[in-house]
Design a protein around this motif. Structure first.
Motif, PDB file in Angstrom:
ATOM      1  N   MET A 116       0.844  -1.189   0.000  1.00  0.00           N
ATOM      2  CA  MET A 116       0.000   0.000   0.000  1.00  0.00           C
ATOM      3  C   MET A 116       0.882   1.242   0.000  1.00  0.00           C
ATOM      4  N   ARG A 117       0.534   2.209  -0.846  1.00  0.00           N
ATOM      5  CA  ARG A 117       1.307   3.447  -0.902  1.00  0.00           C
ATOM      6  C   ARG A 117       0.835   4.395   0.183  1.00  0.00           C
ATOM      7  N   VAL A 118       1.788   4.942   0.942  1.00  0.00           N
ATOM      8  CA  VAL A 118       1.472   5.765   2.117  1.00  0.00           C
ATOM      9  C   VAL A 118       2.353   7.013   2.137  1.00  0.00           C
ATOM     10  N   PRO A 119       1.922   8.080   2.826  1.00  0.00           N
ATOM     11  CA  PRO A 119       2.748   9.293   2.933  1.00  0.00           C
ATOM     12  C   PRO A 119       4.036   9.031   3.706  1.00  0.00           C
ATOM     13  N   LEU A 120       5.020   9.906   3.492  1.00  0.00           N
ATOM     14  CA  LEU A 120       6.266   9.823   4.248  1.00  0.00           C
ATOM     15  C   LEU A 120       6.085  10.321   5.675  1.00  0.00           C
ATOM     16  N   GLY A 121       5.218  11.315   5.877  1.00  0.00           N
ATOM     17  CA  GLY A 121       4.953  11.841   7.218  1.00  0.00           C
ATOM     18  C   GLY A 121       5.116  13.341   7.269  1.00  0.00           C
ATOM     19  N   VAL A 122       6.280  13.811   7.722  1.00  0.00           N
ATOM     20  CA  VAL A 122       6.581  15.244   7.788  1.00  0.00           C
ATOM     21  C   VAL A 122       7.785  15.516   6.878  1.00  0.00           C
ATOM     22  N   VAL A 123       7.590  16.419   5.943  1.00  0.00           N
ATOM     23  CA  VAL A 123       8.631  16.748   4.967  1.00  0.00           C
ATOM     24  C   VAL A 123       9.131  18.167   5.242  1.00  0.00           C
ATOM     25  N   GLY A 124      10.419  18.311   5.481  1.00  0.00           N
ATOM     26  CA  GLY A 124      11.021  19.629   5.620  1.00  0.00           C
ATOM     27  C   GLY A 124      11.600  20.062   4.283  1.00  0.00           C
ATOM     28  N   ILE A 125      11.300  21.285   3.859  1.00  0.00           N
ATOM     29  CA  ILE A 125      11.766  21.768   2.557  1.00  0.00           C
ATOM     30  C   ILE A 125      12.474  23.106   2.758  1.00  0.00           C
ATOM     31  N   ILE A 126      13.700  23.187   2.272  1.00  0.00           N
ATOM     32  CA  ILE A 126      14.529  24.381   2.424  1.00  0.00           C
ATOM     33  C   ILE A 126      14.821  24.913   1.026  1.00  0.00           C
ATOM     34  N   TYR A 127      14.521  26.176   0.777  1.00  0.00           N
ATOM     35  CA  TYR A 127      14.653  26.710  -0.575  1.00  0.00           C
ATOM     36  C   TYR A 127      15.019  28.180  -0.519  1.00  0.00           C
ATOM     37  N   GLU A 128      15.346  28.745  -1.669  1.00  0.00           N
ATOM     38  CA  GLU A 128      15.808  30.123  -1.756  1.00  0.00           C
ATOM     39  C   GLU A 128      14.970  30.896  -2.760  1.00  0.00           C
ATOM     40  N   LYS A 149      -1.358  16.973  -1.212  1.00  0.00           N
ATOM     41  CA  LYS A 149      -1.999  15.950  -2.038  1.00  0.00           C
ATOM     42  C   LYS A 149      -1.449  14.559  -1.730  1.00  0.00           C
ATOM     43  N   SER A 150      -0.167  14.494  -1.360  1.00  0.00           N
ATOM     44  CA  SER A 150       0.436  13.197  -1.049  1.00  0.00           C
ATOM     45  C   SER A 150       0.261  12.810   0.416  1.00  0.00           C
ATOM     46  N   GLY A 151      -0.512  13.606   1.163  1.00  0.00           N
ATOM     47  CA  GLY A 151      -0.851  13.241   2.533  1.00  0.00           C
ATOM     48  C   GLY A 151       0.206  13.541   3.563  1.00  0.00           C
ATOM     49  N   ASN A 152       1.140  14.441   3.244  1.00  0.00           N
ATOM     50  CA  ASN A 152       2.222  14.788   4.159  1.00  0.00           C
ATOM     51  C   ASN A 152       2.010  16.167   4.771  1.00  0.00           C
ATOM     52  N   ALA A 153       2.439  16.320   6.022  1.00  0.00           N
ATOM     53  CA  ALA A 153       2.595  17.655   6.594  1.00  0.00           C
ATOM     54  C   ALA A 153       3.964  18.172   6.169  1.00  0.00           C
ATOM     55  N   THR A 154       4.125  19.492   6.150  1.00  0.00           N
ATOM     56  CA  THR A 154       5.399  20.043   5.717  1.00  0.00           C
ATOM     57  C   THR A 154       5.795  21.259   6.528  1.00  0.00           C
ATOM     58  N   ILE A 155       7.082  21.392   6.740  1.00  0.00           N
ATOM     59  CA  ILE A 155       7.670  22.587   7.353  1.00  0.00           C
ATOM     60  C   ILE A 155       8.552  23.228   6.292  1.00  0.00           C
ATOM     61  N   THR A 165       5.820   9.666  -1.317  1.00  0.00           N
ATOM     62  CA  THR A 165       5.180   8.551  -0.621  1.00  0.00           C
ATOM     63  C   THR A 165       6.144   7.373  -0.562  1.00  0.00           C
ATOM     64  N   SER A 166       5.781   6.403   0.237  1.00  0.00           N
ATOM     65  CA  SER A 166       6.525   5.156   0.324  1.00  0.00           C
ATOM     66  C   SER A 166       5.517   4.017   0.229  1.00  0.00           C
ATOM     67  N   GLN A 167       5.980   2.796   0.415  1.00  0.00           N
ATOM     68  CA  GLN A 167       5.082   1.652   0.417  1.00  0.00           C
ATOM     69  C   GLN A 167       5.279   0.835   1.683  1.00  0.00           C
ATOM     70  N   LYS A 168       4.173   0.306   2.168  1.00  0.00           N
ATOM     71  CA  LYS A 168       4.269  -0.633   3.280  1.00  0.00           C
ATOM     72  C   LYS A 168       3.578  -1.932   2.877  1.00  0.00           C
ATOM     73  N   TRP A 169       4.041  -3.027   3.467  1.00  0.00           N
ATOM     74  CA  TRP A 169       3.432  -4.327   3.191  1.00  0.00           C
ATOM     75  C   TRP A 169       2.109  -4.442   3.938  1.00  0.00           C
ATOM     76  N   ILE A 170       1.133  -5.017   3.275  1.00  0.00           N
ATOM     77  CA  ILE A 170      -0.140  -5.316   3.935  1.00  0.00           C
ATOM     78  C   ILE A 170      -0.455  -6.803   3.753  1.00  0.00           C
ATOM     79  N   VAL A 171      -1.070  -7.372   4.744  1.00  0.00           N
ATOM     80  CA  VAL A 171      -1.382  -8.801   4.750  1.00  0.00           C
ATOM     81  C   VAL A 171      -2.832  -9.007   5.142  1.00  0.00           C
ATOM     82  N   PHE A 172      -3.572  -9.801   4.351  1.00  0.00           N
ATOM     83  CA  PHE A 172      -4.948 -10.150   4.667  1.00  0.00           C
ATOM     84  C   PHE A 172      -5.004 -11.642   5.031  1.00  0.00           C
TER      85      PHE A 172
END
Length: 421
Positions: free
Chosen positions: A117-129, A144-150, A407-414
């Motif tokens: 399953m594709r999931v967000p990374l979590g919190v993304v820090g972005i540094i730019y000029e 859109k990718s489900g992440n919070a950002t600083i 995003t990343s992926q995690k394994w899911i099992v049913f």
């Protein structure tokens, strides 16, 4: 100015708020995230004068500080620029949401069903000029990718970025998403960056966008994972089986479309079998456009130009300067690229399919092109919408980083009461 401990407290408060917001944004459905993006677009449209006034403060300060015209141009917000921000938000809203996508489901002999399953990374820090529009691009892709950002923009754009941030917060609150999903650091002290890139408890990945010095500093000092590229030393190789009309257009566009961008060609490689035919025409056009040329001995035997040295082959000019080398064949071109490339983008111009495939297999860069300008190495051109940056790393995200790269992926099992025997 905040004292060091206060900066640490401030940054950790942002981090904690971002982590809390990340849990909410990660579970927001696509409709709600799209509604937030469109609401932000509407707020930007309604607050044009506020944005322009805030930007004028930055522009005036930039002039007082002696910023050159190129930097001032990147700093400026215009009505057209606001239109582009709004269009960008609408485009990201129209993109497919990668979150929650399940792939590779299959049954194992034990009876369980395994997939990813594709999931967000979590919190993304972005540094730019400089560019305030990056605030909107980064915020939209993270949302859109489900992440919070600083976000930490350059000090020269502080007022502009804070004005944009206020519009983003209004849009988020309109649809019931936490304002802390997007936070813009409102202090200019460099210690804030030092804290951001070492807050492992709160930040999952950092993306630096800017000059080589900034990215080197972040890479060396970060304890958080970093998605980055240091240089854009891009090559175009004109094969002796190339269509020379195509080769001419590609070589000119790759260098002169824009100079100060990471996907501009910095070194042109030409097979000796066609160098006499195409090089004079290219040199004439480059000269007309004001491009300084530096060539190897073979190149200079055909056309007059400055002598290239070893440093030239390893330099990202980001300017109207081009190194040219005449090589024996494709193998020699690949050898040159292997030694000097930064792993960003390389192109071959050839009509031979076998050579094209061989070039793609042998050249280890994040983008490899056949009969196309290096200027296409861009998230928008690849259909990703706005991009968060370009990665030359080989793990996780590579090349232009859009929604899926955040995003990343995690394994899911049913199972149905299955136990391991």
């Amino acid at each position: 100015m905040l004292k060091e401990m206060n900066i640490q407290d401030y940054m950790h408060t942002l981090g904690k708020d971002a982590r809390d917001a990340a849990r909410q944004i990660a579970t927001a459905d696509t409709g709600k995230k799209n509604a937030a993006l469109l609401a932000i677009a509407s707020v930007l449209d309604d607050n044009r004068q506020m944005l322009l006034s805030a930007n004028e403060l930055d522009m005036n300060q930039g002039r007082e500080d002696g910023l050159d015209e190129a930097l001032l141009d990147r700093l400026a917000i215009t009505d057209k620029g606001i239109d582009q921000m709004i269009t960008g938000l609408q485009q990201v809203a129209a993109l497919k949401d990668p979150c929650g996508e399940v792939t590779d489901l299959n049954y194992r002999p034990s009876g369980i069903q395994v997939g990813k399953m594709r999931v967000p990374l979590g919190v993304v820090g972005i540094i730019y000029e400089s560019r305030p529009n990056v605030t909107v691009d980064a915020a939209s892709l993270c949302l859109k990718s489900g992440n919070a950002t600083i976000l930490r923009g350059g000090k020269e754009a502080l007022n502009s970025n804070q004005a944009i941030a206020s519009c983003i917060h209004q849009g988020l609150e309109t649809v019931g998403l936490p304002a802390a999903s997007v936070q813009v650091i409102d202090i200019t002290d460099r210690e804030a960056v030092g804290e951001l890139i070492t807050m492992n408890d709160y930040v999952d990945v950092v993306v630096p966008r800017g000059g080589k010095g900034l990215i080197e500093r972040i890479t060396q000092n970060a304890t958080v994972s970093v998605i980055k590229h240091l240089d854009g030393i891009c090559h175009v190789y004109i094969d002796d089986l190339a269509d020379l009309d195509k080769a001419y257009d590609i070589a000119i566009n790759s260098k002169t479309h824009r100079y100060g961008v990471c996907n501009a060609m910095e070194t042109l490689l030409i097979a000796k079998g066609v160098a006499d035919q195409i090089l004079p025409k290219l040199v004439d056009t480059y000269s007309e456009k004001g491009v300084e040329l530096r060539g190897c001995e073979r190149t200079r035997a055909i056309c007059s130009m400055s002598k290239a040295n070893d440093d030239d082959w390893a330099t990202e000019y980001l300017a109207p300067v081009l190194s040219i080398r005449v090589v024996d064949d494709m193998s020699s071109a690949v050898d040159h690229i292997t030694r000097y490339s930064s792993g960003h983008t390389e192109a071959i111009v050839t009509q031979d399919v076998s050579r094209a495939r061989q070039f793609m297999a042998q050249v280890d860069s994040s983008s490899v092109m056949v009969n196309a300008s290096t200027r296409f190495a861009d998230g928008f051109e690849y259909g990703l919408g706005a991009e968060i940056g370009i990665s030359t790393d080989k793990i996780h995200a590579r090349g232009p980083v859009g929604l899926e790269g955040l995003t990343s992926q995690k394994w899911i099992v049913f199972g149905d009461g299955h136990i391991r025997q």
